[in-house]
Write an enzyme that holds these catalytic residues in place. Structure first.
Site, PDB file in Angstrom:
ATOM      1  N   CYS A  92      -8.606  37.143  33.782  1.00  0.00           N
ATOM      2  CA  CYS A  92      -7.268  36.573  33.955  1.00  0.00           C
ATOM      3  C   CYS A  92      -7.257  35.847  35.283  1.00  0.00           C
ATOM      4  O   CYS A  92      -7.496  36.464  36.326  1.00  0.00           O
ATOM      5  CB  CYS A  92      -6.219  37.683  33.932  1.00  0.00           C
ATOM      6  SG  CYS A  92      -4.550  37.171  34.385  1.00  0.00           S
ATOM      7  N   CYS A 204      -6.576  28.934  32.800  1.00  0.00           N
ATOM      8  CA  CYS A 204      -6.056  30.200  32.283  1.00  0.00           C
ATOM      9  C   CYS A 204      -6.936  30.582  31.108  1.00  0.00           C
ATOM     10  O   CYS A 204      -7.257  29.722  30.270  1.00  0.00           O
ATOM     11  CB  CYS A 204      -4.601  30.063  31.842  1.00  0.00           C
ATOM     12  SG  CYS A 204      -3.940  31.502  30.971  1.00  0.00           S
TER      13      CYS A 204
END
Length: 285
Positions: A92, A204
């Site tokens: 992440c 992302c």
């Protein structure tokens, strides 16, 4: 149409799931980390994998740094208590930019983070314009701006922060169609540029899940760059040189933080990725 940047042919090792294998945790707030896991599994198929996702606090992009650090440390600790880890991957971008120091201080196994692939994008761009597509949290954080200053100071960096794209990626894995109109609206600032970015960093881990749709929306010839393959290579090196001898013969397993109907609906998806079961991990909500 845009093109997906390929990282070359990566050799695969023969998997022996009945034997003890190094245990590797891949963690994300949602399912975006599966894109990173897929790259690691492609290079290292013979590992014992754990996938953990925080569906209680998802998404992290709008959370405070203090909350993210405490939450990630808590979850990794809970997994480590169930399965001794050889290595953990924080798949992440938002969590990686703030939680890695705390994780590396607490645990004796290597912790790999995911950062936007600014450096390779700066090398690849032909027109000197690089787009960074990430969460608003990643776009705002000083770490991202330090990467740009260090590796892309001669490039024009156009940043777009979007929480909606994270939701679109999650919905896609739940079997929903992705609206190209929604993507066009999100990308409108770039699509309206006289000379848009010719290289786009998928900052992302959810966004590689949308690469097929992004290719249909972005201008022809646009390169998409993410850090998945680099993370896989780093994982392989650390497992060989620095990881503790933490192995398991168990089947791959996925953990959620709350066994909601939405989480249960993900089990067929997780099984396609090689995770036989989905369990709730005992952490404080």
């Amino acid at each position: 149409m845009a093109t997906k940047l390929q990282d070359g042919n990566i050799p695969c090792l023969a998997a022996t799931p009945s034997e003890p294998r190094p245990t590797v945790l891949v963690f994300d707030s949602g399912v975006g980390g599966l894109s990173v896991y897929d790259e690691i599994r492609h290079l290292l198929p013979d590992l014992h994998y754990i996938y953990a996702f925080d569906n209680v606090a998802f998404p992290y992009g709008e959370k405070s740094e203090v909350f993210i650090v405490e939450r990630v440390v808590e979850i990794v600790t809970a997994v480590q208590e169930r399965y001794p880890l050889a290595l953990a991957v924080v798949a992440c971008n938002t969590a990686s930019t703030v939680s890695l120091p705390a994780l590396r201080e607490k645990f004796d196994f290597p912790v790999v983070g995911v950062v936007p692939a600014i450096k390779p994008a700066a090398r690849l761009t032909a027109n000197g314009i690089v787009g960074l597509l990430a969460t608003r949290g990643t776009v705002k954080r000083s770490y991202t701006h330090e990467l740009i200053a260090r590796f892309a100071n001669e490039c024009q960096i156009e940043m777009l922060g979007s929480a909606e794209m994270v939701e679109l990626a999650e919905a896609k894995l739940h079997g929903e169609d992705v609206s190209l109109d929604a993507l066009k609206r999100i990308l409108r600032p770039w699509l309206r540029m006289k000379e848009p970015p010719d290289t786009v960093v998928l900052g992302c881990t959810h966004f590689p899940l949308l690469q097929e749709e992004l290719l249909q929306v972005l201008p022809e010839g646009t390169r998409l760059v993410d850090s998945g393959a680099a993370i896989a290579r780093r994982t392989a090196w650390l497992l060989e040189h620095e990881a503790p001898d933490a192995k398991s013969a168990d089947a791959n397993i996925a953990f959620c933080m709350a066994m909601t109907p939405e989480a249960e609906q993900l089990l067929p998806v997780l099984q396609r990725y090689g995770f036989e079961t989905l369990e709730k991990l005992a952490v404080l909500d």
